[in-house]
Design a protein around this motif. Sequence first.
Motif, PDB file in Angstrom:
ATOM      1  N   LEU A  12       0.817  -1.214   0.000  1.00 14.38           N
ATOM      2  CA  LEU A  12       0.000   0.000   0.000  1.00 14.38           C
ATOM      3  C   LEU A  12       0.847   1.259   0.000  1.00 14.38           C
ATOM      4  O   LEU A  12       0.480   2.256  -0.615  1.00 14.38           O
ATOM      5  N   ALA A  13       1.984   1.222   0.699  1.00 15.93           N
ATOM      6  CA  ALA A  13       2.811   2.417   0.839  1.00 15.93           C
ATOM      7  C   ALA A  13       4.112   2.070   1.531  1.00 15.93           C
ATOM      8  O   ALA A  13       4.260   0.993   2.128  1.00 15.93           O
ATOM      9  N   LEU A  14       5.050   3.003   1.472  1.00 21.45           N
ATOM     10  CA  LEU A  14       6.272   2.967   2.266  1.00 21.45           C
ATOM     11  C   LEU A  14       6.360   4.281   3.041  1.00 21.45           C
ATOM     12  O   LEU A  14       5.945   5.333   2.537  1.00 21.45           O
ATOM     13  N   ALA A  15       6.880   4.212   4.249  1.00 18.47           N
ATOM     14  CA  ALA A  15       7.069   5.415   5.052  1.00 18.47           C
ATOM     15  C   ALA A  15       8.485   5.429   5.610  1.00 18.47           C
ATOM     16  O   ALA A  15       9.112   4.377   5.789  1.00 18.47           O
ATOM     17  N   TYR A  16       8.972   6.633   5.888  1.00 16.08           N
ATOM     18  CA  TYR A  16      10.284   6.778   6.503  1.00 16.08           C
ATOM     19  C   TYR A  16      10.214   7.912   7.517  1.00 16.08           C
ATOM     20  O   TYR A  16       9.748   9.014   7.199  1.00 16.08           O
ATOM     21  N   ALA A  17      10.680   7.638   8.729  1.00 22.36           N
ATOM     22  CA  ALA A  17      10.731   8.643   9.789  1.00 22.36           C
ATOM     23  C   ALA A  17      12.162   8.799  10.264  1.00 22.36           C
ATOM     24  O   ALA A  17      12.790   7.812  10.664  1.00 22.36           O
ATOM     25  N   PRO A  18      12.717   9.997  10.221  1.00 18.69           N
ATOM     26  CA  PRO A  18      14.064  10.217  10.753  1.00 18.69           C
ATOM     27  C   PRO A  18      14.128   9.870  12.241  1.00 18.69           C
ATOM     28  O   PRO A  18      13.166  10.104  12.978  1.00 18.69           O
ATOM     29  N   ALA A  19      15.227   9.318  12.661  1.00 19.65           N
ATOM     30  CA  ALA A  19      15.400   8.965  14.075  1.00 19.65           C
ATOM     31  C   ALA A  19      15.758  10.203  14.891  1.00 19.65           C
ATOM     32  O   ALA A  19      16.331  11.163  14.374  1.00 19.65           O
ATOM     33  N   GLY A  20      15.428  10.151  16.169  1.00 24.80           N
ATOM     34  CA  GLY A  20      15.842  11.200  17.091  1.00 24.80           C
ATOM     35  C   GLY A  20      15.132  12.518  16.840  1.00 24.80           C
ATOM     36  O   GLY A  20      14.178  12.615  16.076  1.00 24.80           O
ATOM     37  N   GLY A  21      15.635  13.535  17.495  1.00 24.68           N
ATOM     38  CA  GLY A  21      15.037  14.857  17.359  1.00 24.68           C
ATOM     39  C   GLY A  21      13.814  15.003  18.239  1.00 24.68           C
ATOM     40  O   GLY A  21      13.295  14.033  18.785  1.00 24.68           O
ATOM     41  N   GLU A  22      13.365  16.227  18.388  1.00 25.95           N
ATOM     42  CA  GLU A  22      12.209  16.500  19.223  1.00 25.95           C
ATOM     43  C   GLU A  22      11.190  17.305  18.431  1.00 25.95           C
ATOM     44  O   GLU A  22      11.513  17.947  17.444  1.00 25.95           O
ATOM     45  N   GLY A  23       9.962  17.266  18.914  1.00 25.06           N
ATOM     46  CA  GLY A  23       8.919  18.061  18.294  1.00 25.06           C
ATOM     47  C   GLY A  23       8.328  17.392  17.075  1.00 25.06           C
ATOM     48  O   GLY A  23       8.739  16.306  16.662  1.00 25.06           O
ATOM     49  N   PRO A  24       7.342  18.035  16.470  1.00 25.79           N
ATOM     50  CA  PRO A  24       6.605  17.422  15.364  1.00 25.79           C
ATOM     51  C   PRO A  24       7.391  17.388  14.060  1.00 25.79           C
ATOM     52  O   PRO A  24       8.381  18.096  13.880  1.00 25.79           O
TER      53      PRO A  24
END
Length: 197
Positions: A12-24
């Motif tokens: 259906l899809a691929l997603a990628y989220a950067p690691a670490g960091g704060e906030g939205p």
Amino acid sequence: MVPFTGPGGEPLALAYAPAGGEGPYRLVLLLHGAGGSARQGLDLLLPLADAHRLLLLAPQSTASSWDLIVEGFGPDVRRIDELLSTVFAAYPVDQVVAGGFSDGASYALSLGLTNGDLVGAVLAFSPGFAAPLVTHGRPRVFVSHGTDDRVLPVDVCSRRLVPRLHGLGYQVDYAEFTGGHEVPAEIRQRAVEWLTG
């Protein structure tokens, strides 16, 4: 990288989220070109995601291209709505961006202008057209196009589309480059700097 699959295991899809960091995060919906894949959509901005804290979501179209290209908004919009709901439930998001290449760029423009109350910006790499059902809000727009594009020629596509968008009151950053139906690295960089600047 996170794959989303349907009940029968279809992608259906691929997603990628950067690691670490704060906030939205800034969520970028990335739409592939005709005959393309979710991976090709994701790859448009994957090399820049960590440095600019971009949460990427790349759906797979339900057919060879997006529903609007064939018969109007339908199953792809429903899929995208469901995917966005899932991502919003899992990650903090403060801005939504629609982006894409070729037919995906046309679809991103059409979705982004229709849903400008949700979408804050649109990245359109080599679009053919924009066909919003109605328009809401005033998302910022970035458009790029190669002067030697043989698939979607710049004269009948972006050189007509960009003045039309200006005439409708949209803030548009337009980048032409020497090249064909592609998204060079320097154009991707410029688009992301425009987006995050």
